[in-house]
Scaffold this motif. Structure first.
Motif, short mmCIF file in Angstrom:
data_model
loop_
_atom_site.label_atom_id
_atom_site.label_comp_id
_atom_site.label_asym_id
_atom_site.label_seq_id
_atom_site.Cartn_x
_atom_site.Cartn_y
_atom_site.Cartn_z
N CYS A 39 1.03 -1.14 -0.28
CA CYS A 39 0.41 -0.31 0.02
C CYS A 39 0.54 1.98 0.04
CB CYS A 39 -0.60 -0.14 1.10
SG CYS A 39 -0.08 0.27 2.75
N LEU A 40 1.92 1.25 0.57
CA LEU A 40 2.75 2.02 0.66
C LEU A 40 3.56 2.74 -0.44
CD1 LEU A 40 3.52 4.03 2.93
CD2 LEU A 40 5.71 2.62 2.95
N GLN A 41 3.64 1.44 -1.55
CA GLN A 41 3.95 2.14 -3.33
C GLN A 41 2.57 2.73 -3.49
OE1 GLN A 41 5.16 -1.60 -4.32
NE2 GLN A 41 7.60 -1.11 -4.40
N TRP A 65 3.03 6.65 -2.81
CA TRP A 65 3.98 7.16 -2.68
C TRP A 65 3.62 7.68 -4.16
CZ3 TRP A 65 8.23 3.98 -0.60
CH2 TRP A 65 8.96 4.04 0.89
N GLU A 66 2.90 6.78 -5.22
CA GLU A 66 2.95 7.01 -6.76
C GLU A 66 1.80 7.55 -6.81
OE1 GLU A 66 3.80 6.74 -10.34
OE2 GLU A 66 5.32 5.82 -9.01
N LEU A 67 0.93 7.01 -5.92
CA LEU A 67 -0.19 8.63 -5.91
C LEU A 67 0.47 9.73 -5.50
CD1 LEU A 67 -3.28 8.70 -6.53
CD2 LEU A 67 -3.86 7.66 -3.98
N ALA A 68 0.70 10.36 -4.86
CA ALA A 68 1.12 11.22 -4.15
C ALA A 68 1.62 11.85 -5.73
CB ALA A 68 2.21 11.41 -2.94
N GLN A 117 2.02 15.63 -7.34
CA GLN A 117 2.48 16.51 -7.73
C GLN A 117 2.89 16.67 -9.17
OE1 GLN A 117 5.63 14.80 -4.57
NE2 GLN A 117 4.70 15.98 -3.42
N ALA A 118 3.23 15.97 -10.34
CA ALA A 118 3.38 15.79 -11.18
C ALA A 118 2.29 16.42 -11.84
CB ALA A 118 4.07 14.88 -11.78
#
Length: 164
Positions: free
Chosen positions: A30-32, A35-38, A42-43
């Protein structure tokens, strides 16, 4: 009676057990995803904001104008819900847009305890110019997705929101 969600209990453990737990937590899948969602958000914000600034607005100002466009106006509560901006922050945004002559506050005759935020004629002009321009700007990137990919991303994001 509904069943309460089980909350994880924080128990006192020795430091080596805590370190092992921290290492295990860092490997959770879930952490991955988070992180990818965040990073994706941001992008997107970086790309989005670059164009909006060129149009002479801040992201929150654009959000308010885009949300009010093609509507008879909204109360602050509804506008806050639709823009995902807190009412406190929204007040400052509306104040600045009012100073620019893009919105005004109107007191509806049926409920004199509140007011409705509406676009002024200049605000309508800005909306009609800026909104399609910005959507075309975003579409340049989203057009890189196949229709099926876009549907899969949409479904995944909706599912993720549902679990929270």
């Amino acid at each position: 009676m509904t069943a309460a969600k089980a909350e994880p209990k924080l128990e006192r453990t020795n430091p080596s057990d805590q370190m092992a737990a921290a290492r295990a937590a860092a490997k959770e899948p879930c952490l991955q995803v988070l992180w990818e969602l965040a990073r994706t958000y941001q992008a997107f914000i970086t790309y989005d904001e670059e164009n909006i600034r060129k149009l002479g607005l801040t992201l929150p100002q654009f959000d308010v104008i885009a949300t009010l466009g093609n509507t008879p106006g909204m109360t602050m509560n509804v506008l806050a819900e639709k823009t995902l901006v807190t009412k406190g922050t929204l007040t400052g945004i509306v104040d600045r847009l009012e100073k620019k002559g893009l919105v005004r506050r109107e007191v509806p005759p049926e409920d004199r305890r509140c007011f409705v935020i509406v676009l002024t004629p200049e605000g309508e002009r800005v909306f009609e110019e800026v909104f399609p321009n910005h959507i075309a700007y975003l579409k340049q990137r989203f057009d890189r997705l196949q229709p099926q990919e876009a549907q899969e991303i949409l479904a995944s994001l909706q599912r993720l929101r549902e679990i929270f």
